[in-house]
Design an enzyme around this catalytic site. Structure first.
Site, mmCIF file in Angstrom:
data_model
loop_
_atom_site.group_PDB
_atom_site.id
_atom_site.type_symbol
_atom_site.label_atom_id
_atom_site.label_comp_id
_atom_site.label_asym_id
_atom_site.label_seq_id
_atom_site.Cartn_x
_atom_site.Cartn_y
_atom_site.Cartn_z
ATOM 1 N N LYS A 1 -5.441 5.911 8.959
ATOM 2 C CA LYS A 1 -4.545 6.458 7.941
ATOM 3 C C LYS A 1 -3.705 7.610 8.518
ATOM 4 O O LYS A 1 -2.539 7.791 8.131
ATOM 5 C CB LYS A 1 -5.359 6.947 6.726
ATOM 6 C CG LYS A 1 -5.897 5.803 5.863
ATOM 7 C CD LYS A 1 -4.787 4.852 5.509
ATOM 8 C CE LYS A 1 -4.868 4.225 4.165
ATOM 9 N NZ LYS A 1 -3.791 3.245 3.948
ATOM 10 N N ASP B 94 3.460 -15.197 1.835
ATOM 11 C CA ASP B 94 2.194 -15.037 2.566
ATOM 12 C C ASP B 94 2.285 -13.845 3.498
ATOM 13 O O ASP B 94 3.296 -13.640 4.177
ATOM 14 C CB ASP B 94 1.885 -16.301 3.374
ATOM 15 C CG ASP B 94 1.487 -17.448 2.454
ATOM 16 O OD1 ASP B 94 1.255 -17.185 1.248
ATOM 17 O OD2 ASP B 94 1.422 -18.598 2.937
ATOM 18 N N TYR C 56 -11.615 4.973 9.721
ATOM 19 C CA TYR C 56 -10.614 4.742 8.669
ATOM 20 C C TYR C 56 -9.606 5.895 8.658
ATOM 21 O O TYR C 56 -8.391 5.679 8.618
ATOM 22 C CB TYR C 56 -11.322 4.644 7.306
ATOM 23 C CG TYR C 56 -10.397 4.589 6.103
ATOM 24 C CD1 TYR C 56 -9.785 3.405 5.706
ATOM 25 C CD2 TYR C 56 -10.144 5.747 5.347
ATOM 26 C CE1 TYR C 56 -8.948 3.367 4.602
ATOM 27 C CE2 TYR C 56 -9.299 5.715 4.237
ATOM 28 C CZ TYR C 56 -8.709 4.524 3.875
ATOM 29 O OH TYR C 56 -7.871 4.484 2.783
HETATM 30 N N1 LIG Z 1 -9.008 3.504 -3.129
HETATM 31 C C1 LIG Z 1 -8.892 4.697 -2.555
HETATM 32 O O1 LIG Z 1 -9.747 5.565 -2.742
HETATM 33 C C2 LIG Z 1 -7.701 5.015 -1.713
HETATM 34 C C3 LIG Z 1 -7.455 6.350 -1.434
HETATM 35 C C4 LIG Z 1 -6.343 6.673 -0.650
HETATM 36 C C5 LIG Z 1 -5.564 5.668 -0.126
HETATM 37 N N2 LIG Z 1 -5.830 4.352 -0.400
HETATM 38 C C6 LIG Z 1 -4.965 3.343 0.184
HETATM 39 O O2 LIG Z 1 -4.277 2.664 -0.819
HETATM 40 C C7 LIG Z 1 -3.992 1.337 -0.413
HETATM 41 C C8 LIG Z 1 -4.368 0.372 -1.540
HETATM 42 O O3 LIG Z 1 -5.761 0.465 -1.776
HETATM 43 P P1 LIG Z 1 -6.431 0.104 -3.169
HETATM 44 O O4 LIG Z 1 -7.199 1.257 -3.594
HETATM 45 O O5 LIG Z 1 -5.458 -0.477 -4.080
HETATM 46 O O6 LIG Z 1 -7.509 -0.980 -2.716
HETATM 47 P P2 LIG Z 1 -7.481 -2.568 -2.776
HETATM 48 O O7 LIG Z 1 -7.270 -3.017 -4.149
HETATM 49 O O8 LIG Z 1 -8.692 -3.009 -2.081
HETATM 50 O O9 LIG Z 1 -6.213 -2.953 -1.908
HETATM 51 C C9 LIG Z 1 -6.219 -3.147 -0.530
HETATM 52 C C10 LIG Z 1 -5.401 -4.367 -0.260
HETATM 53 O O10 LIG Z 1 -5.260 -4.600 1.134
HETATM 54 C C11 LIG Z 1 -5.223 -5.981 1.324
HETATM 55 N N3 LIG Z 1 -5.643 -6.422 2.630
HETATM 56 C C12 LIG Z 1 -6.822 -6.217 3.248
HETATM 57 N N4 LIG Z 1 -6.842 -6.872 4.410
HETATM 58 C C13 LIG Z 1 -5.672 -7.521 4.510
HETATM 59 C C14 LIG Z 1 -5.118 -8.387 5.490
HETATM 60 N N5 LIG Z 1 -5.765 -8.721 6.620
HETATM 61 N N6 LIG Z 1 -3.887 -8.872 5.269
HETATM 62 C C15 LIG Z 1 -3.210 -8.554 4.166
HETATM 63 N N7 LIG Z 1 -3.690 -7.756 3.207
HETATM 64 C C16 LIG Z 1 -4.929 -7.241 3.392
HETATM 65 C C17 LIG Z 1 -6.144 -6.573 0.298
HETATM 66 O O11 LIG Z 1 -5.668 -7.868 0.009
HETATM 67 P P3 LIG Z 1 -6.659 -9.138 -0.210
HETATM 68 O O12 LIG Z 1 -6.607 -9.404 -1.666
HETATM 69 O O13 LIG Z 1 -5.999 -10.224 0.565
HETATM 70 O O14 LIG Z 1 -7.992 -8.780 0.287
HETATM 71 C C18 LIG Z 1 -6.008 -5.606 -0.849
HETATM 72 O O15 LIG Z 1 -5.134 -6.090 -1.823
HETATM 73 C C19 LIG Z 1 -4.737 1.120 0.877
HETATM 74 O O16 LIG Z 1 -3.837 1.278 1.961
HETATM 75 C C20 LIG Z 1 -5.737 2.263 0.894
HETATM 76 O O17 LIG Z 1 -6.062 2.639 2.205
HETATM 77 C C21 LIG Z 1 -6.892 4.017 -1.200
#
Ligand SMILES: NC(=O)c1ccc[n+]([C@@H]2O[C@H](COP(=O)([O-])OP(=O)(O)OC[C@H]3O[C@@H](n4cnc5c(N)ncnc54)[C@H](OP(=O)(O)O)[C@@H]3O)[C@@H](O)[C@H]2O)c1
Ligand SMILES: Cc1cc2nc3c(=O)[nH]c(=O)nc-3n(C[C@H](O)[C@H](O)[C@H](O)COP(=O)(O)OP(=O)(O)OC[C@H]3O[C@@H](n4cnc5c(N)ncnc54)[C@H](O)[C@@H]3O)c2cc1C
Lengths: 251, 460
Positions: free
Chosen positions: A161, A64, A157
Site C-alpha cells: 500500500k 474482465d 500488505y
Molecule cells: N477493508 C479495509 O479495512 C481497507 C482499509 C484501507 C484500504 N483498503 C483498500 O480498499 C480497497 C478495496 O477493499 P475493500 O475493503 O472493498 O475489500 P474487498 O471487498 O475485498 O475488495 C477487494 C477487491 O479486490 C479484488 N481482487 C483481489 N484479487 C484480485 C485479482 N487478482 N484481480 C482482480 N481483482 C482482485 C477482489 O475481487 P474478487 O471479487 O475478484 O475477489 C475484491 O473485489 C483495497 O485496495 C484495500 O486494500 C481496505
C-alpha cells in the site's frame, strides 16, 4: 464529463467487486443516471454487483480484469478506454492475506504485491495517459493508513500500500495542470469483506463512510482524503513517533 | 497534448484543457475543419456563457476573435452584414449613432453575433420581437461535411433553423446579415415598480407588457414566506426625438459602450448570504423611493451588468452556475416552487431575473416558448449541496411543459434533453448530415450528448 457540480457521467471501478468501490458507485448512482464499468474477475460476485447497480438505475458494463495477469488486463482496459470516455476511475483491487501466511509463503507475498501495487501502477499509467489526452478525469486510488508507517503486524500488505500511495501521489503531481486530478484515499480499518473476522482497529469506518468522503472530494479535490478525518492528525503523530515508542504502543 | 491552456467559463464553474487557435480567414477555418484532431473542434465567441458550450476538453477551441469586421451596411434597409466575431456592443456602437438598433439583445453586450445566433438569444422584449434568429436575413455557414453554405429563413431554411440555437454544432457561422430596427433616439424612459410578492410581480409584468418595449423583473431570491418572489419590475421604452428633454436634444443618438472588462483573479468569496440579504433589501428600498421615469442610455438600460468590473470574481474560486428555465402560462406555481425549494435548501439565488416569452421560433433547439423564463444565479458550492433539489426542479419544469436553457446549462441530466426538446431527433439528423464525422463538438455536447454521438443514452 463532470458537470459543474462534480457529477460524473461514467465511472470505472477497477476491482469492481470491492465493497468500498461498490459503495462509491451506489452512492453516485442513487443521485443520478450513471454508466458504470466493472472491471473484475468473472464471478457470481461480479454479476451480483452489476445487478445491484442496475437496480439503482445505472447502466452497467463489465470488463474482465485479473490483476495477476497484467498484460491481459492492460489490453482489455485499453480497448475499454478507446470506446468509453471515463470521467472517474477508482482503483480498488486488493488483497489482505494473514501476515503469518505471507511470512511463510513468499509466492503469496509476491502475488499480494502484484495485485496491490504492481497492477495499480500499470492501471494508473494507462488511465493517466488516456485522461491526459481527453483533458479531464479523476483517478481515485484506494490507499490505506497501513501505507503510512510499516508495522510489525502487517508490513507486507503495508509495504504494497505504501508503494501504491507513493506512486499515485507522484502521479498526481505529474498530472497537475493537465485537467486530470488524483485522489489518494487513506481509510483506516473498514468493515468490509477484506477485514471480516479481524478485530476492528480504533477509528474503524464503514464502506459507506469511505464512499461519502470520496464523493465529496470528487468535484474539486486533488490530494489526500483521510477517512475518518481524525486519522490525519493521528497519523502525523504515528509518523513522527520514535521507533521504540511506536513499537511499544503496538498500533 | 502540447501547447494547451486551461480555459475557464465566464461563470468560473467549469474549465477545460484545450488547444487554442484563432483562425484569421475562411481558408484557415476550412483547414482547421479538415484536420480537426481526435477530439474535434469547438467554436468560441466571447465565451460569455455559464456553461461548457464553448469548452472542449482535450480538443481544439477555435475563437472568432480574429473575425470582427462590419462587412457591409445598407442604411436604407437597415441591414448590416457582420463577421460572426463582432460583439453586440461593437455592433451597437456602429449602428446606434446611425439611428438603428438590433431588435433583440441579450443581457450583456459582450457576446458575439455568432454566439448569440448559436444560442438564438432572447431579450427583455421577446413577446414583441421574438428571438435573434427572427431578425437574421442570412448567414454564411462553414460545415465540415457540406462545405460553405449561404443560409437564411428562405435559403436552406432547415439548416438555418438548425443553426439558430444549434450551439455551434452545425457549422461555423462566419458572417451574418441582420435586419435592424429604426430608432430616433438612443434614450430610453425607464420605470421601476416594487411588488410585494410573486403574484404582484406577475400581474405587474402582464399589465406593463402591452405598453412597454422592454419588461423584466428582478426578484429578491432571499425573501421567504408571504414575501416569496417579491421584486422590482423594470420597464423601458424608446424615446422619440420630440420626447427628448432639452438637455439631451443635442445628442439624440449618443452611444457609450461599457468598454472592455479584463477578467479578475477569483477573490475571496464576497457573495455571502448576509451581504446578499442587505444588498437585496437596499435594492428593494431604492426602487420604492425612486418613483417616476428615469432616462437611460442603451448600455445602462439593457446591459447594466456590463458596467460592473468582472463581477464573477466575487463568487470565489468555484464561481457560479445559472439555472434558467421556462414554463408556459398557467404554470406559474413552478416559479414559486423553484424559489421555495432553493431557499429551503439554503441555496439562495444571488440573482433572480424573470422575463416574459412570446411565440417560439422555428429552430428545433431554440429555447423560447410562450410563458415565463426565470434565470437564477447560484454559487457553485451551494448548488453542489442542493444538486438533487435542482434535479427535482427539472422534473417539475418538464412536467409543466417547460425546459432548461441549454446554452446556460452546466448540470442537467442528459436524459432530460429529448423530453424538453422533443425535436432533438430532427435536429440530430440535420446536424449529422452537415457534420457526418463529428468534427464539431463541445464539452456541453459530450455531457448532454446533443449530437447523439457520445453514447449518452442514459435513463432518468
Ligand atoms: N477493508 C479495509 O479495512 C481497507 C482499509 C484501507 C484500504 N483498503 C483498500 O480498499 C480497497 C478495496 O477493499 P475493500 O475493503 O472493498 O475489500 P474487498 O471487498 O475485498 O475488495 C477487494 C477487491 O479486490 C479484488 N481482487 C483481489 N484479487 C484480485 C485479482 N487478482 N484481480 C482482480 N481483482 C482482485 C477482489 O475481487 P474478487 O471479487 O475478484 O475477489 C475484491 O473485489 C483495497 O485496495 C484495500 O486494500 C481496505
Ligand atoms: C451577463 C449575461 C447575460 C446574459 N443574458 C442573456 C439574455 O438576456 N438572453 C439570452 O438569450 N442569453 C443571455 N446570455 C447568454 C448569452 O447570450 C449566450 O451564452 C451567448 O451564446 C454568448 O455568446 P458568446 O459570443 O459569448 O458565445 P460563446 O459563449 O463563446 O459560445 C456559445 C455557443 O455559441 C457557439 N458559437 C459561438 N460563436 C459561433 C460561431 N461563429 N458559429 C457557430 N457557433 C458559434 C459556441 O460553440 C457555443 O456553443 C447572457 C449571458 C451573460 C454572461
Amino acid at each position: 464529463m463532470l458537470n459543474s457540480l462534480g457529477h460524473p457521467d461514467t465511472l470505472l471501478l477497477v476491482g469492481g467487486t470491492s465493497e468500498i468501490a461498490a459503495s462509491i458507485a451506489a452512492t453516485m448512482a442513487r443521485r443520478r443516471p450513471l454508466h458504470v464499468v466493472l472491471a473484475a474477475r468473472p464471478s457470481s460476485r461480479r454479476s451480483a454487483a452489476a445487478n445491484v447497480l442496475t437496480g439503482l438505475g445505472a447502466s452497467v458494463e463489465v470488463v474482465d480484469f485479473d490483476a495477476t495477469d497484467i498484460p491481459r488486463a492492460l489490453e482489455d482496459l485499453r480497448s475499454l478506454l478507446a470506446r468509453t470516455e471515463i470521467d472517474v476511475a477508482v482503483v480498488a483491487q486488493g488483497r489482505l492475506p494473514r501476515q503469518s501466511d505471507l511470512e511463510n509463503d513468499p509466492v503469496l507475498a509476491v502475488e499480494t504485491c502484484t495485485i496491490n501495487y504492481t497492477a495499480a501502477v500499470a492501471v494508473g499509467l494507462l488511465l493517466a495517459r488516456q485522461m491526459r489526452e481527453q483533458g479531464h478525469g479523476v483517478i481515485v486510488a484506494l490507499s490505506s493508513l497501513a501505507a503510512i508507517r510499516p508495522r510489525r503486524a502487517n508490513f507486507v500488505y503495508g509495504s504494497s500500500k505504501a508503494g501504491l500511495d507513493a506512486f499515485y501521489t507522484g502521479l498526481r503531481d505529474q498530472l497537475r495542470g493537465s485537467g486530470v486530478r488524483v485522489l489518494v484515499v487513506r481509510p483506516g480499518f473498514v468493515h468490509s469483506r477484506m477485514t471480516r473476522g479481524l478485530k476492528p482497529a480504533p477509528l474503524a469506518v464503514t464502506p459507506q463512510d469511505v464512499a461519502d468522503a470520496v464523493v465529496a472530494a470528487v468535484p474539486t479535490g486533488n490530494g489526500t482524503v483521510w477517512v475518518p478525518r481524525a486519522a490525519r492528525p493521528l497519523m502525523l503523530l504515528v509518523r513522527t513517533m520514535p521507533g521504540p515508542v511506536f513499537r511499544r504502543v503496538g498500533l | 497534448m502540447t501547447g494547451t491552456s486551461t480555459i475557464t467559463t465566464f461563470a468560473r464553474s467549469m474549465s477545460s484543457r484545450s488547444a487554442l487557435v484563432q483562425p484569421s480567414d475562411e481558408e484557415h477555418w476550412l483547414r482547421l475543419l479538415d484536420h480537426p484532431g481526435p477530439r474535434g473542434v469547438t467554436v468560441r465567441g466571447a465565451g460569455a456563457g455559464y456553461s461548457d458550450a464553448a469548452l472542449n476538453s482535450g480538443g481544439t477551441i477555435a475563437t472568432t476573435h480574429g473575425n470582427h469586421r462590419i462587412r457591409a451596411w445598407d442604411d436604407r434597409a437597415g441591414v448590416v452584414d457582420v463577421d460572426a466575431g463582432l460583439s453586440v456592443a461593437d455592433l451597437c456602437a456602429f449602428t446606434v449613432p446611425r439611428g438603428w438598433l438590433l431588435p433583440v439583445v441579450p443581457g450583456t453586450g459582450r457576446v458575439t453575433i455568432g454566439g448569440a445566433l448559436a444560442a438564438d438569444v432572447h431579450g427583455k422584449n421577446h413577446p414583441r420581437r421574438g428571438s435573434l434568429a427572427q431578425h437574421v436575413v442570412g448567414a454564411r455557414l462553414l460545415t465540415p461535411g457540406a462545405g460553405v453554405l449561404q443560409i437564411g429563413p428562405d435559403r436552406e431554411s432547415d439548416v438555418f433553423w438548425a443553426t439558430a440555437g444549434g450551439l455551434g454544432l452545425t457549422g461555423v457561422v462566419l458572417a451574418t446579415q441582420l435586419r435592424l430596427a429604426r430608432i430616433s433616439t438612443s434614450w430610453l424612459a425607464t420605470e421601476e415598480h416594487t411588488c410585494a410578492d410573486l403574484d404582484d410581480v406577475l400581474a405587474t409584468m402582464r399589465a406593463c407588457e402591452p405598453s412597454h418595449e422592454y419588461v423584466v423583473a428582478w426578484l429578491d431570491g432571499l425573501a421567504t414566506g408571504a414575501a416569496t418572489g417579491r421584486g422590482v419590475v423594470s420597464t423601458a421604452v424608446h424615446l422619440t426625438a420630440d420626447e427628448l428633454p432639452a438637455s439631451l436634444i443635442g445628442r439624440p443618438l449618443a452611444f457609450r459602450s461599457a468598454g472592455p472588462s479584463a477578467p479578475l483573479p477569483a477573490g475571496p468569496r464576497l457573495i455571502r448570504t448576509p451581504v446578499m440579504r442587505a444588498a437585496n433589501a437596499a435594492r428593494f428600498a431604492a426602487a420604492r423611493r425612486a418613483r417616476g421615469v428615469r432616462l437611460k442610455g442603451i448600455t445602462a438600460a439593457l446591459h447594466p451588468l456590463d458596467a460592473t468590473l468582472d463581477w464573477t470574481a466575487a463568487y470565489g474560486r468555484r464561481g457560479l452556475i445559472q439555472y434558467q428555465f421556462s414554463v408556459p402560462d398557467g404554470q406559474e406555481q413552478v416559479l414559486e416552487a423553484a424559489l421555495v425549494a432553493l431557499s429551503a435548501a439554503r441555496c439562495w439565488p444571488t440573482l433572480a431575473v424573470l422575463k416574459r416569452l412570446g411565440d417560439a421560433a422555428p429552430g428545433p433547439l431554440s429555447f423560447p416558448s410562450p410563458g415565463w423564463t426565470l434565470a437564477l444565479d447560484l454559487p457553485t458550492a451551494a448548488a453542489t449541496a442542493a444538486a438533487s433539489v435542482l434535479d427535482r426542479l427539472d422534473d417539475l419544469v418538464l412536467a409543466a411543459g417547460g425546459r432548461v436553457y441549454l446554452v446556460k446549462d452546466s448540470r442537467l441530466r442528459s436524459c432530460m434533453v429529448p423530453a424538453m426538446y422533443p425535436r432533438l431527433d430532427e435536429w440530430r439528423r440535420l446536424r449529422n448530415a452537415l457534420d457526418p464525422s463529428g468534427v464539431l463538438t463541445s464539452d456541453l455536447d459530450r455531457r448532454l450528448d446533443l449530437s447523439g454521438r457520445h453514447g449518452g443514452d442514459r435513463q432518468c
